[in-house]
Motif scaffolding. Structure first.
Motif: not given
Ligand code: FUL
Length: 460
Positions: A12-19, A401-405, A441-454
């Protein structure tokens, strides 16, 4: 009831474009090497020391004489010890504040330590001790100068560049140059040649970050240690101009001494909605400058206003743990040492910071997440009482990342929601206050393209 795990960045990406071309534009904004280094050492001290320390003022008045600087000695080694005990990795010294008095023997003025009773070069003493201890050293040089006769004429730009040159050539590597936009309401009208200053710094100290009235580090917008809910690093380029424009800067001493909350910028500096209307974007991370006691300079009267370690630690969590750097001001006293109250608070802060990282339950490294990584599951080897979750993006790929839970797994296998966040950036610390769980459990709800988590780490 809706399944809480159903929607994440992969679907879903919170309804905003992923790409999209716009997403590509946002993630093409990257930190420079010097900004990356800054993010790796996010906590350092400010030291306001100078003429005001001797006269007991917050701002000079413009008619001070060198003989008013009655301080005869400093114990720079003690300053550095205090800094180290707090966990800070560097110091920024006020080499010249608005009163114009120079803590080093500048060749361009007689208003310096050289002509006072103080024996020695304070900038050298402090920078040498920093070097010995492996701490970074940065300089604050006030553009506004109440004392210098050329102030207000084009010659002042030469004077300022000459002083910058002295500071940037004689004291080893300089980590940061802090330019203050403050200027008294009755100061002469004058346009600083910022571009010339920046060029000089890049030539002489290419690794130094230029803060506040500068292109590398953004002023967070207040001096009370507060940060926004979402502290973005990718922001409109016009913000770089904000502090250099006179109207936005501090015009009265009371604004600083009273730690008046100022917001020179809006709450939202980096949402997609805001950025879509901004043709030029930049990487401009926030720095939180806040004083350990009331006022920026030492005064006996403020000895009992030193913030508690608990308060300082909260500031640390809300700055370093909220994608900002922390510049904590600790003003040495007129005795040339850091007062015991500040020293004790710094040590306890250092202990708290050490404690924060001392009991890792699980720390996992990632990279660019795949479409199958909508939910990140973590299993602990036994029941734990979690205090912190620390998340880090690999900012070499911008900020995505723009939103996570965060959910915690209870012994009975159920999940409970414990945290919702927005920006992660270089570091996000989620505080959980000792919640019991066997996994997370970590859920990334919204991101600008694929998240890059170190990294995502869980701490007891
Ligand atoms: C302000 C100055 O006026 C204060 O004296 C202090 O140096 C603070 C960090 O910045 O603008």
């Amino acid at each position: 009831m809706k399944n809480p795990f159903e929607s994440n960045w992969t679907n879903e990406n919170n309804g905003v474009p992923l790409h999209s071309p716009e997403v590509d534009r946002l993630i093409s904004v990257l930190p420079s090497k010097r900004q990356q280094r800054l993010a790796e050492k996010p906590f350092y001290l400010f030291m306001h020391f100078g003429m005001n320390t001797a006269t007991g003022r917050e701002w000079g008045v413009g008619n001070e004489k060198v003989t008013d600087f009655t301080i005869k000695k400093i114990n720079a080694a003690q300053w550095i010890k205090c800094a180290q005990s707090s966990g800070a990795t560097g110091i920024i010294l006020t080499c010249k504040h608005h009163d114009g008095f120079c803590l080093w023997p500048s060749d361009y003025t007689s208003f310096s330590v050289k002509y006072s009773d103080f024996e020695g070069d304070i900038v050298k003493m402090v920078s040498d001790e920093c070097r010995k201890a492996g701490l970074d050293f940065g300089v604050y040089l006030s553009p506004w100068d109440m004392h210098e006769p050329t102030y207000g004429t084009p010659d002042y730009n030469d004077y300022f560049c000459n002083q910058l040159t002295e500071l940037l050539t004689n004291y080893g590597t300089i980590s940061e140059v802090w330019f203050d936009g403050a200027k008294g309401a009755d100061a002469k009208a004058f346009e600083y040649d910022w571009q010339r200053y920046y060029k000089l710094i890049r030539e002489l100290q290419p690794d130094a970050n230029i803060a506040v009235c500068g292109p590398d580090i953004r002023w967070v917008g207040n001096e009370g240690g507060k940060t926004r809910k979402s502290e973005f690093s990718v922001v409109p380029s016009y913000l770089k101009m904000a502090e250099t424009v006179a109207e936005k800067s501090q015009h009265a001493e009371s604004d600083a001494g009273g730690m008046k909350k100022r917001t020179s910028t809006d709450e939202d500096l980096g949402s997609r909605d805001l950025l879509k209307n901004c043709p030029e974007l930049c990487w401009y991370p926030a720095e939180v400058d806040v004083s350990i006691r009331k006022g920026w300079f030492y005064s006996k009267k403020t000895n009992f206003t030193v913030k508690s370690a608990k308060k300082l630690f909260n500031i640390y969590l809300n700055s370093v743990g909220n994608n900002c750097t922390l510049l904590l001001n600790v003003p040495p006293s007129d005795k040339g040492t850091i007062h015991i109250n500040d020293a004790v608070a710094l040590r306890s802060l250092g202990n708290k910071i050490e404690e924060l990282y001392s009991k890792p339950v699980l720390v996992e490294k990632f990279g660019m997440l795949k479409e199958t990584d909508g939910m990140l599951d973590f299993t602990f080897d036994s029941e734990k009482k979690l205090k912190y979750v620390i998340l880090k993006e690999d900012i070499r790929y911008s900020q995505r990342v723009e939103a996570f839970d965060i959910f915690l797994k209870k012994e009975n296998g159920n999940y409970v929601h414990v945290y919702s966040g927005t920006v992660i950036g270089s570091c996000k610390i989620a505080t959980l206050k000792g919640k019991k769980c066997t996994g997370a459990r970590v859920i990334i709800r919204q991101s600008r393209s694929a998240p890059v988590i170190s990294e995502i780490g869980f701490y007891e």
